[in-house]
Design a protein around this motif. Structure first.
Motif, PDB file in Angstrom:
ATOM      1  N   LEU A 189      50.461  52.899  49.860  1.00 51.18           N
ATOM      2  CA  LEU A 189      49.658  51.726  50.249  1.00 51.18           C
ATOM      3  C   LEU A 189      48.832  51.204  49.066  1.00 51.18           C
ATOM      4  CD1 LEU A 189      48.417  52.522  53.872  1.00 51.18           C
ATOM      5  CD2 LEU A 189      50.119  50.833  53.144  1.00 51.18           C
ATOM      6  N   ILE A 190      48.373  52.112  48.209  1.00 53.76           N
ATOM      7  CA  ILE A 190      47.631  51.667  47.020  1.00 53.76           C
ATOM      8  C   ILE A 190      48.572  50.929  46.062  1.00 53.76           C
ATOM      9  CG2 ILE A 190      46.426  52.500  44.953  1.00 53.76           C
ATOM     10  CD1 ILE A 190      45.222  54.715  46.779  1.00 53.76           C
ATOM     11  N   GLU A 191      49.782  51.490  45.878  1.00 53.40           N
ATOM     12  CA  GLU A 191      50.778  50.859  45.009  1.00 53.40           C
ATOM     13  C   GLU A 191      51.164  49.465  45.530  1.00 53.40           C
ATOM     14  OE1 GLU A 191      53.063  52.500  42.347  1.00 53.40           O
ATOM     15  OE2 GLU A 191      51.079  53.415  42.109  1.00 53.40           O
ATOM     16  N   ALA A 192      51.132  49.311  46.840  1.00 44.99           N
ATOM     17  CA  ALA A 192      51.590  48.053  47.447  1.00 44.99           C
ATOM     18  C   ALA A 192      50.563  46.930  47.340  1.00 44.99           C
ATOM     19  CB  ALA A 192      51.933  48.298  48.919  1.00 44.99           C
ATOM     20  N   VAL A 193      49.342  47.252  46.915  1.00 45.29           N
ATOM     21  CA  VAL A 193      48.326  46.202  46.802  1.00 45.29           C
ATOM     22  C   VAL A 193      48.720  45.246  45.677  1.00 45.29           C
ATOM     23  CG1 VAL A 193      45.920  45.725  46.181  1.00 45.29           C
ATOM     24  CG2 VAL A 193      46.460  47.659  47.680  1.00 45.29           C
ATOM     25  N   ASP A 194      48.673  43.951  45.957  1.00 46.50           N
ATOM     26  CA  ASP A 194      49.020  42.943  44.948  1.00 46.50           C
ATOM     27  C   ASP A 194      47.782  42.636  44.106  1.00 46.50           C
ATOM     28  OD1 ASP A 194      49.894  40.865  43.430  1.00 46.50           O
ATOM     29  OD2 ASP A 194      50.088  39.437  45.108  1.00 46.50           O
ATOM     30  N   ALA A 195      47.775  43.167  42.876  1.00 44.74           N
ATOM     31  CA  ALA A 195      46.588  43.011  42.025  1.00 44.74           C
ATOM     32  C   ALA A 195      46.530  41.627  41.383  1.00 44.74           C
ATOM     33  CB  ALA A 195      46.581  44.095  40.943  1.00 44.74           C
ATOM     34  N   SER A 196      47.636  40.870  41.476  1.00 48.47           N
ATOM     35  CA  SER A 196      47.665  39.596  40.744  1.00 48.47           C
ATOM     36  C   SER A 196      46.642  38.590  41.293  1.00 48.47           C
ATOM     37  CB  SER A 196      49.076  38.992  40.794  1.00 48.47           C
ATOM     38  OG  SER A 196      49.402  38.658  42.128  1.00 48.47           O
ATOM     39  N   GLY A 197      46.297  38.741  42.555  1.00 50.29           N
ATOM     40  CA  GLY A 197      45.327  37.811  43.124  1.00 50.29           C
ATOM     41  C   GLY A 197      43.882  38.266  42.951  1.00 50.29           C
ATOM     42  N   LEU A 198      43.674  39.382  42.278  1.00 52.00           N
ATOM     43  CA  LEU A 198      42.322  39.932  42.163  1.00 52.00           C
ATOM     44  C   LEU A 198      41.727  39.655  40.788  1.00 52.00           C
ATOM     45  CD1 LEU A 198      42.932  43.440  43.795  1.00 52.00           C
ATOM     46  CD2 LEU A 198      41.812  41.463  44.838  1.00 52.00           C
ATOM     47  N   ALA A 201      38.137  41.694  36.331  1.00 53.42           N
ATOM     48  CA  ALA A 201      36.900  41.788  35.548  1.00 53.42           C
ATOM     49  C   ALA A 201      35.726  42.163  36.441  1.00 53.42           C
ATOM     50  CB  ALA A 201      36.626  40.453  34.850  1.00 53.42           C
ATOM     51  N   ARG A 202      35.896  41.961  37.741  1.00 51.57           N
ATOM     52  CA  ARG A 202      34.805  42.259  38.688  1.00 51.57           C
ATOM     53  C   ARG A 202      35.019  43.625  39.329  1.00 51.57           C
ATOM     54  NH1 ARG A 202      34.414  38.126  43.150  1.00 51.57           N
ATOM     55  NH2 ARG A 202      32.515  39.288  43.619  1.00 51.57           N
ATOM     56  N   PRO A 203      34.081  44.538  39.113  1.00 56.08           N
ATOM     57  CA  PRO A 203      34.244  45.893  39.678  1.00 56.08           C
ATOM     58  C   PRO A 203      34.452  45.910  41.188  1.00 56.08           C
ATOM     59  CG  PRO A 203      32.510  45.886  38.031  1.00 56.08           C
ATOM     60  CD  PRO A 203      32.927  44.448  38.218  1.00 56.08           C
ATOM     61  N   VAL A 204      33.966  44.895  41.883  1.00 51.70           N
ATOM     62  CA  VAL A 204      34.127  44.912  43.338  1.00 51.70           C
ATOM     63  C   VAL A 204      35.609  44.856  43.737  1.00 51.70           C
ATOM     64  CG1 VAL A 204      33.984  42.416  43.759  1.00 51.70           C
ATOM     65  CG2 VAL A 204      33.065  44.028  45.470  1.00 51.70           C
ATOM     66  N   SER A 205      36.465  44.392  42.813  1.00 55.10           N
ATOM     67  CA  SER A 205      37.902  44.375  43.113  1.00 55.10           C
ATOM     68  C   SER A 205      38.466  45.783  43.297  1.00 55.10           C
ATOM     69  CB  SER A 205      38.672  43.658  41.993  1.00 55.10           C
ATOM     70  OG  SER A 205      38.282  42.303  41.949  1.00 55.10           O
ATOM     71  N   HIS A 206      37.763  46.764  42.777  1.00 59.00           N
ATOM     72  CA  HIS A 206      38.170  48.168  42.967  1.00 59.00           C
ATOM     73  C   HIS A 206      38.314  48.494  44.461  1.00 59.00           C
ATOM     74  CE1 HIS A 206      38.399  52.478  42.188  1.00 59.00           C
ATOM     75  NE2 HIS A 206      37.355  52.699  42.956  1.00 59.00           N
ATOM     76  N   ALA A 207      37.422  47.932  45.255  1.00 58.78           N
ATOM     77  CA  ALA A 207      37.469  48.200  46.698  1.00 58.78           C
ATOM     78  C   ALA A 207      38.723  47.593  47.327  1.00 58.78           C
ATOM     79  CB  ALA A 207      36.212  47.659  47.375  1.00 58.78           C
ATOM     80  N   ARG A 208      39.233  46.494  46.730  1.00 59.13           N
ATOM     81  CA  ARG A 208      40.471  45.893  47.249  1.00 59.13           C
ATOM     82  C   ARG A 208      41.687  46.704  46.797  1.00 59.13           C
ATOM     83  NH1 ARG A 208      36.519  42.973  48.297  1.00 59.13           N
ATOM     84  NH2 ARG A 208      36.338  44.658  49.777  1.00 59.13           N
ATOM     85  N   LEU A 209      41.595  47.299  45.591  1.00 60.67           N
ATOM     86  CA  LEU A 209      42.724  48.072  45.058  1.00 60.67           C
ATOM     87  C   LEU A 209      42.940  49.376  45.832  1.00 60.67           C
ATOM     88  CD1 LEU A 209      42.057  47.663  41.209  1.00 60.67           C
ATOM     89  CD2 LEU A 209      43.993  46.713  42.479  1.00 60.67           C
ATOM     90  N   ARG A 210      41.868  49.887  46.423  1.00 58.23           N
ATOM     91  CA  ARG A 210      41.981  51.151  47.179  1.00 58.23           C
ATOM     92  C   ARG A 210      41.407  50.908  48.582  1.00 58.23           C
ATOM     93  NH1 ARG A 210      43.169  54.785  42.857  1.00 58.23           N
ATOM     94  NH2 ARG A 210      43.375  56.502  44.320  1.00 58.23           N
ATOM     95  N   PRO A 211      42.161  50.214  49.428  1.00 56.07           N
ATOM     96  CA  PRO A 211      41.623  49.752  50.721  1.00 56.07           C
ATOM     97  C   PRO A 211      41.385  50.885  51.713  1.00 56.07           C
ATOM     98  CG  PRO A 211      43.960  49.235  50.566  1.00 56.07           C
ATOM     99  CD  PRO A 211      43.571  49.800  49.226  1.00 56.07           C
TER     100      PRO A 211
END
Ligand SMILES: [Zn+2]
Length: 455
Positions: A189-198, A201-211
Motif C-alpha cells: 500500500l505504501i508502494e502504491a501511493v502516487d507521489a507525483s501529486g505530492l 518539499a513539504r514534510p506534511v507529505s510524509h503523512a500521505r506517503l505512509r497512509p
C-alpha cells in the motif's frame, strides 16, 4: 543492606496502599506495616507515590539505522532513563547485512556492558531465516531472548518480512514462549501511493506517503496470522484508532498486545507543517486526527506506552536538500519524556495516573518482555526497582534525550519529580540526578549467547 521506604502510597495489586516497603539484598523483602523493623537506611516517601521501576519497551540506541548513527549511547540513554524512573531499557539488536545475529548481539553487548546505568533487555531483529538460523532462534528463545522483531516494510533497509515469511515464523517458532513484535505498515500500500501529486518539499507529505490504511491493513493481516497459528503477537507503535480497534476486537481470539507512543497522543500532523516540520518525521507518521485514538487510550486500552526513542542527531535530521523529504531519517527521541507524558494522559486524577504508570510502564511491559517473574511489580521477591515519585514538583521542560538531538516535545512541561529511584535495591537517583554517574550499575538481563550454545 536493608532499606525501608516509609510514608508513601505504594502501588500494589492495582490499588494504592499506605504501607512500608522493605528492601533487602536487591529484592522486595516485605510490604506492610513494618514500623519496628531494624534497617540500615530509611527513605522518606511522604507525599509521594511508590511505584515499580518503569520499563521503556521500545527504544533504539547506540546503533546504525541506514547511514545514520543514533546519537544516544548505552551510557547516555540509560542515564536519561534512570533519571526519569526507567529502570529497564528495552532496545533492539538488528542483524546487519554482513553479519550473523550472534555477531550483532556480541557488538551490542560490548557497547552496553559496563556503560549502562539501568538494566538492559534486547529484542532481537533477525534478517536471515535459513534452517540453521531458526534453530539458533529456538536456543536463544529458550535461553531468555523472548521477543523477536519483524517489519512488514523497509525493503531497502533489508529488514522487510513478507506476510508469508511472518506466517512461516509463526508456524515454526510459535510453540515457544516467544512474542513476535511487528512493525505494521503494509509495504504494497505504501508502494502504491502516487507521489507525483505530492509536494515533497513539504514534510506534511510524509503523512500521505505512509497512509493510515497501510497500518490498519498490516495489523489486520498480521493479527489474522497470529490468531490462526496461536503465536503471541505484540504490535509496536500503533498510531491509528482503527488499528487499535482491530487488535481490541481480536483479543479474545489470541495472545495479542500492542503499544502506542506519546507522539501519537500529544502531537499531530500539524507539527509536520511547521517550518522545521521535518524534525517530526517518523514512521508511522503523526496523524491528522488524534482525538478519538487518544480517547481510546485514556480508557486504558493500549497495553503499553513506549517511546520508539530514535535519537537521530540534529545534523542528520537537518541535512536534506529541502526538495524531497524522503531524504530525512524517520524517528524522534522520547525516552526522557515517557513517564511525564504518560502521566499527562490521566493528570486530572493523580491516583489514577500513578496506577496507570504502574500498569502501562511497569507490569505490562515486564510481562510482554518475558521478565514478569522479576520486574514490573512491588510484590515480595521481585527486583527492588522502585520509583519514589513526587507529583507536585516545579514544572520543568521535558528533555527527551541528553544527546545532541532536537527536542520532540518543545514547550511541554511536567511537575513530576523523581525523589529517589532504586535499581535492584540501591538508590541510584536522588532528586532527579544520578548519585554515582561514574559507576554504571545496570545489568544485562539476558545471558551472553555463548553460554547458550554448547557446540
Ligand atoms: Zn522502533
Amino acid at each position: 543492606m536493608r532499606t525501608l521506604v516509609r510514608h508513601g502510597r505504594v502501588a500494589l495489586a492495582g490499588s494504592l496502599q499506605s504501607v512500608d516497603l522493605l528492601v533487602e539484598d536487591g529484592r522486595i523483602a516485605a510490604v506492610g506495616d513494618l514500623g519496628a523493623v531494624s534497617v540500615d537506611r530509611t527513605l522518606d516517601a511522604t507525599g509521594c507515590y511508590v511505584l515499580p521501576g518503569f520499563i521503556d519497551f521500545h527504544t533504539h540506541v547506540d546503533d546504525w539505522i541506514g547511514p545514520y548513527y543514533l546519537a544516544d549511547t548505552y551510557g547516555t540513554s540509560t542515564r536519561t532513563a534512570l533519571e526519569n524512573g526507567i529502570t529497564t531499557l528495552c532496545t533492539f539488536v538488528t542483524q546487519g547485512p554482513d553479519e550473523t545475529l550472534l555477531q550483532a548481539m556480541a557488538t551490542a553487548r560490548a557497547k552496553a556492558e559496563g556503560y549502562s546505568h539501568c538494566d538492559v533487555l534486547w529484542h532481537l531483529t533477525p534478517t536471515t531465516f535459513e534452517a540453521a538460523d531458526i534453530d539458533r532462534l529456538r536456543v536463544l528463545a529458550e535461553g531468555g531472548y523472548r521477543t523477536l522483531k519483524l517489519y512488514t516494510t523497509y525493503k531497502a533497509a533489508g529488514i522487510f518480512a513478507s506476510y508469508d515469511r511472518i506466517e512461516s515464523l509463526f508456524r515454526s517458532l510459535g510453540d515457544l514462549d516467544l512474542r513476535f513484535l511487528v512493525h505494521c505498515e503494509d509495504d504494497a500500500l505504501i508502494e502504491a501511493v502516487d507521489a507525483s501529486g505530492l509536494d515533497l518539499a513539504r514534510p506534511v507529505s510524509h503523512a500521505r506517503l505512509r497512509p493510515e490504511a497501510a497500518e490498519t491493513e498490516a495489523i489486520r493481516r498480521v493479527v489474522d496470522l497470529a490468531v490462526a497459528h496461536k503465536a503471541a503477537l505484540h504490535v509496536v507503535h500503533v498510531s491509528t484508532l482503527k488499528g487499535a480497534q482491530t487488535l481490541e476486537a481480536h483479543r479474545a481470539a489470541g495472545d495479542l498486545s500492542y503499544e502506542t507512543c506519546p507522539q501519537y497522543l500529544f502531537l499531530d500532523e500539524s507539527w509536520l507543517d511547521r517550518a522545521d516540520g521535518h524534525r517530526w518525521l517518523c514512521s508511522p507518521p503523526l496523524r491528522a486526527n488524534r482525538a478519538p485514538f487518544l480517547e481510546l487510550v485514556r480508557t486504558g486500552a493500549a497495553d503499553i506506552i513506549a517511546t520508539d526513542h530514535c535519537p537521530f542527531c540534529r545534523q542528520d535530521k537537518d541535512t536534506w536538500d529541502r526538495t524531497d523529504l524522503r531524504q530525512v531519517p524517520n524517528g524522534m527521541p522520547g525516552l526522557g519524556a515517557l513517564p511525564h507524558l504518560t502521566w499527562k494522559l490521566w493528570q486530572d486524577d493523580p491516583d489514577h495516573a500513578a496506577l496507570a504508570l504502574a500498569t502501562h510502564l511497569s507490569r505490562n511491559p515486564a510481562l510482554r518482555a518475558g521478565v514478569g517473574d522479576r520486574k514490573g511489580t512491588l510484590e515480595p521477591g521481585m527486583d527492588a526497582d522502585v520509583v519514589i515519585l513526587d507529583p507536585r514538583g516545579p514544572e520543568r521542560p521535558l528533555r527527551s534525550s541528553a544527546a545532541d538531538t532536537h527536542e520532540a516535545f518543545p514547550g511541554f512541561t511536567s511537575p513530576l519529580a523523581f525523589r529517589h529511584v532504586l535499581l535492584r535495591g540501591e538508590p541510584r537517583v536522588q532528586d532527579g540526578q544520578l548519585t554515582s554517574p561514574r559507576d554504571p550499575a545496570g545489568l544485562l538481563l539476558q545471558p551472553p549467547p555463548a553460554t547458550l550454545f554448547t557446540h
